[in-house]
Design an enzyme around this catalytic site. Sequence first.
Site, mmCIF file in Angstrom:
data_model
loop_
_atom_site.group_PDB
_atom_site.id
_atom_site.type_symbol
_atom_site.label_atom_id
_atom_site.label_comp_id
_atom_site.label_asym_id
_atom_site.label_seq_id
_atom_site.Cartn_x
_atom_site.Cartn_y
_atom_site.Cartn_z
ATOM 1 N N LYS A 134 1.563 -3.544 7.549
ATOM 2 C CA LYS A 134 1.755 -3.898 6.085
ATOM 3 C C LYS A 134 3.400 -3.762 5.473
ATOM 4 O O LYS A 134 3.768 -4.522 4.751
ATOM 5 C CB LYS A 134 1.070 -2.763 5.273
ATOM 6 C CG LYS A 134 -0.520 -3.040 5.150
ATOM 7 C CD LYS A 134 -0.827 -3.974 4.139
ATOM 8 C CE LYS A 134 -2.218 -4.227 3.924
ATOM 9 N NZ LYS A 134 -2.624 -5.220 2.848
ATOM 10 N N THR B 205 0.900 -1.215 -0.198
ATOM 11 C CA THR B 205 0.074 -0.041 -0.043
ATOM 12 C C THR B 205 0.983 1.394 0.015
ATOM 13 O O THR B 205 1.846 1.360 0.310
ATOM 14 C CB THR B 205 -0.916 0.000 1.241
ATOM 15 O OG1 THR B 205 -1.600 1.440 1.364
ATOM 16 C CG2 THR B 205 -0.258 -0.383 2.504
HETATM 17 P P1 NAP Z 1 -11.811 -4.438 1.722
HETATM 18 O O1 NAP Z 1 -12.768 -4.111 0.865
HETATM 19 O O2 NAP Z 1 -11.827 -3.763 3.260
HETATM 20 O O3 NAP Z 1 -11.614 -5.891 1.811
HETATM 21 C C1 NAP Z 1 -10.853 -6.592 2.916
HETATM 22 C C2 NAP Z 1 -11.015 -7.888 2.665
HETATM 23 O O4 NAP Z 1 -10.164 -8.919 3.686
HETATM 24 C C3 NAP Z 1 -12.603 -8.516 2.939
HETATM 25 O O5 NAP Z 1 -12.798 -9.445 1.974
HETATM 26 C C4 NAP Z 1 -12.517 -9.010 4.568
HETATM 27 O O6 NAP Z 1 -13.544 -10.019 4.796
HETATM 28 C C5 NAP Z 1 -11.159 -9.560 4.518
HETATM 29 N N1 NAP Z 1 -10.570 -9.950 5.974
HETATM 30 C C6 NAP Z 1 -10.628 -8.992 6.845
HETATM 31 N N2 NAP Z 1 -10.132 -9.553 7.933
HETATM 32 C C7 NAP Z 1 -9.710 -10.728 7.678
HETATM 33 C C8 NAP Z 1 -9.307 -11.877 8.304
HETATM 34 N N3 NAP Z 1 -9.114 -11.783 9.704
HETATM 35 N N4 NAP Z 1 -9.288 -13.172 7.650
HETATM 36 C C9 NAP Z 1 -9.354 -13.427 6.253
HETATM 37 N N5 NAP Z 1 -10.107 -12.461 5.775
HETATM 38 C C10 NAP Z 1 -10.160 -11.049 6.324
HETATM 39 O O7 NAP Z 1 -10.264 -4.057 1.239
HETATM 40 P P2 NAP Z 1 -9.792 -3.557 -0.416
HETATM 41 O O8 NAP Z 1 -10.298 -2.215 -0.782
HETATM 42 O O9 NAP Z 1 -10.561 -4.573 -1.049
HETATM 43 O O10 NAP Z 1 -8.445 -3.940 -0.261
HETATM 44 C C11 NAP Z 1 -7.788 -5.181 -0.715
HETATM 45 C C12 NAP Z 1 -6.499 -5.190 -0.135
HETATM 46 O O11 NAP Z 1 -5.556 -4.173 -0.487
HETATM 47 C C13 NAP Z 1 -6.333 -4.988 1.536
HETATM 48 O O12 NAP Z 1 -5.313 -5.829 1.782
HETATM 49 C C14 NAP Z 1 -5.959 -3.619 1.629
HETATM 50 O O13 NAP Z 1 -5.275 -3.308 2.856
HETATM 51 C C15 NAP Z 1 -4.995 -3.331 0.469
HETATM 52 N N6 NAP Z 1 -5.165 -1.889 -0.418
HETATM 53 C C16 NAP Z 1 -6.236 -1.406 -0.696
HETATM 54 C C17 NAP Z 1 -6.025 -0.069 -1.252
HETATM 55 C C18 NAP Z 1 -7.445 0.554 -1.599
HETATM 56 O O14 NAP Z 1 -7.285 1.791 -1.759
HETATM 57 N N7 NAP Z 1 -8.534 -0.026 -1.685
HETATM 58 C C19 NAP Z 1 -5.063 0.613 -1.595
HETATM 59 C C20 NAP Z 1 -3.784 -0.162 -1.232
HETATM 60 C C21 NAP Z 1 -4.017 -1.482 -0.331
HETATM 61 P P3 NAP Z 1 -14.864 -9.463 5.280
HETATM 62 O O15 NAP Z 1 -15.640 -9.329 3.857
HETATM 63 O O16 NAP Z 1 -15.169 -10.801 6.081
HETATM 64 O O17 NAP Z 1 -14.799 -8.289 6.211
HETATM 65 N N1 GDD Z 2 -12.248 7.248 6.142
HETATM 66 C C1 GDD Z 2 -12.498 8.774 6.405
HETATM 67 N N2 GDD Z 2 -13.703 9.109 6.812
HETATM 68 N N3 GDD Z 2 -11.423 9.409 6.124
HETATM 69 C C2 GDD Z 2 -11.650 10.729 6.243
HETATM 70 C C3 GDD Z 2 -12.803 11.489 6.622
HETATM 71 C C4 GDD Z 2 -13.891 10.515 7.039
HETATM 72 O O1 GDD Z 2 -14.962 10.954 7.249
HETATM 73 N N4 GDD Z 2 -12.510 12.714 6.253
HETATM 74 C C5 GDD Z 2 -11.424 12.931 5.985
HETATM 75 N N5 GDD Z 2 -10.819 11.709 5.731
HETATM 76 C C6 GDD Z 2 -9.522 11.466 5.348
HETATM 77 C C7 GDD Z 2 -8.430 10.682 6.058
HETATM 78 O O2 GDD Z 2 -8.051 11.391 7.300
HETATM 79 C C8 GDD Z 2 -7.569 10.389 4.870
HETATM 80 O O3 GDD Z 2 -6.397 11.285 5.028
HETATM 81 C C9 GDD Z 2 -8.241 10.559 3.747
HETATM 82 O O4 GDD Z 2 -9.584 10.876 3.763
HETATM 83 C C10 GDD Z 2 -8.433 8.830 2.914
HETATM 84 O O5 GDD Z 2 -9.089 8.157 3.706
HETATM 85 P P1 GDD Z 2 -9.659 6.712 3.623
HETATM 86 O O6 GDD Z 2 -10.649 6.724 2.500
HETATM 87 O O7 GDD Z 2 -10.080 6.056 4.919
HETATM 88 O O8 GDD Z 2 -8.410 6.007 3.024
HETATM 89 P P2 GDD Z 2 -6.764 5.902 3.529
HETATM 90 O O9 GDD Z 2 -6.243 6.580 2.555
HETATM 91 O O10 GDD Z 2 -6.797 6.064 4.961
HETATM 92 O O11 GDD Z 2 -6.743 4.108 3.477
HETATM 93 C C11 GDD Z 2 -7.140 3.745 2.070
HETATM 94 O O12 GDD Z 2 -6.240 3.752 1.060
HETATM 95 C C12 GDD Z 2 -4.853 3.052 1.546
HETATM 96 C C13 GDD Z 2 -3.908 3.188 0.362
HETATM 97 O O13 GDD Z 2 -3.316 4.475 0.487
HETATM 98 C C14 GDD Z 2 -7.314 2.210 2.550
HETATM 99 O O14 GDD Z 2 -7.979 1.577 1.459
HETATM 100 C C15 GDD Z 2 -6.142 1.380 2.906
HETATM 101 O O15 GDD Z 2 -6.492 0.030 3.105
HETATM 102 C C16 GDD Z 2 -5.213 1.677 1.720
HETATM 103 O O16 GDD Z 2 -3.893 0.907 2.023
#
Ligand code: NAP
Ligand code: GDD
Length: 373
Positions: A162, A134
């Site tokens: 991570k 990430t």
């Molecule tokens: P998400 O929608 O929150 O999905 C997380 C998944 O992990 C869900 O299927 C959840 O299951 C499963 N999980 C949580 N705890 C678990 C456990 N103890 N054992 C097995 N499975 C578990 O996240 P996403 O946005 O798809 O992201 C996918 C991956 O990419 C994550 O590792 C995240 O940290 C990483 N990532 C995401 C972003 C982003 O912007 N989306 C960016 C960089 C990296 P449930 O459905 O049961 O909760």
């Molecule tokens: N969630 C959330 N809720 N974030 C807020 C809010 C709110 O009400 N208001 C402001 N923010 C700001 C957070 O403080 C952060 O700076 C930004 O919005 C993005 O927050 P999130 O959408 O929660 O994402 P993230 O950047 O912290 O994390 C996501 O992206 C990562 C990759 O950079 C997640 O998907 C992580 O799993 C992933 O690794």
Amino acid sequence: MSNKVALVTGITGQDGAYLLKLLMSKGYVVHGLRRRVSVPTTQRIDEYIFAPQEHHNEFHLHYGDLTDGLSLTRIIQRIQPDEIYNLGAQSHVHVSFDSPEYTADVNGLGTLRILEAIRNLDLTHKTRFYQASTSELYGKIQSPQQSESTPFYPRSPYAVAKLFAYWTVINYREAYGLYGCNGILFNHESAMRGTSFVTRKITYTLSRIAYGLIDKLYLGNMNALRDWGHARDYVEMQWLMLQQEQPEDYVIASGERRSVREFVEVAAREIGFSIEWRGQGVDEVGLVSEVDPEKIGATFGKGRFKLKPGDEIVNIDPYYFRPTEVDVLWGDASKAREKLNWSPKTSFLELVSEMVAEDLEQARKQVVVNQYE
Ligand code: NAP
Ligand code: GDD
């Protein structure tokens, strides 16, 4: 068409659902890890679950958990996967401050448990491994734009866990010859994003406000800058990374950065009104400024749009501030572009527009349900 076998952890999450679709379209047999929860979380992949006649040979779900090494070893032994995509995680940065030990267990040790299973089952030379790393690793950024060579400075228990996983993959690559890759993905969103992440929270809440279902959107730090792309484009890269001759780590990003405040403005415009900001700091508020009658008429029909100029609809709630914030993330995906010929297909405006359209439709249906209850 491939006849490969893949195991996907986190298959019920946003990326899991998009990756499942991609792998199925390529002819994979896909196995997904699901954890036991009191209410099923399979909504995003129900189309595969409820069509067993069409998919019963190609798609299988297994109960297990990233905190339970025995379950992971059992599943991997049984299915002997060609590829494992480790997408499962406690993925919420803010929540990781409340549950640091659990987050470390799932996001850090969870990765190690899978890698150890691969090693102990003598699958190191068969099974390729993708780790969902990430952009949060960059945290307190050490360079204005971040690439594979930018030093890390994690700022949350989520990111620290991570980081452990990131280095564990590299160590298994160097120590045992494992084909393992880190995808260092910047934020990617979609209409399937969880509603507690800021982009979806904004499109979901504003859509409901527009229909009069709720009154306000409460946000934290609106000055944070993120590099947002579409999840559909990013899972394609997850797959591509495992199809190369050599395992390597790649940054995946759009190369554009925008503030949370700008995301609110663009989402509001997509619905059909503009926002005016007043005040400073925790007292800052967002008011409806102008309404676009043509757009509103086309989307809402008569009487269903509930806002007028001057309505206060955005407030700051310090609850959403983080003990240590990541102020700016801005990715440089040149390596992915040059080596894998990858660039994102979906623009920022298209992303917001798609999310708003989906949330407006959901809100409209909710209004209809409420009317007939
Ligand atoms: P998400 O929608 O929150 O999905 C997380 C998944 O992990 C869900 O299927 C959840 O299951 C499963 N999980 C949580 N705890 C678990 C456990 N103890 N054992 C097995 N499975 C578990 O996240 P996403 O946005 O798809 O992201 C996918 C991956 O990419 C994550 O590792 C995240 O940290 C990483 N990532 C995401 C972003 C982003 O912007 N989306 C960016 C960089 C990296 P449930 O459905 O049961 O909760
Ligand atoms: N969630 C959330 N809720 N974030 C807020 C809010 C709110 O009400 N208001 C402001 N923010 C700001 C957070 O403080 C952060 O700076 C930004 O919005 C993005 O927050 P999130 O959408 O929660 O994402 P993230 O950047 O912290 O994390 C996501 O992206 C990562 C990759 O950079 C997640 O998907 C992580 O799993 C992933 O690794």
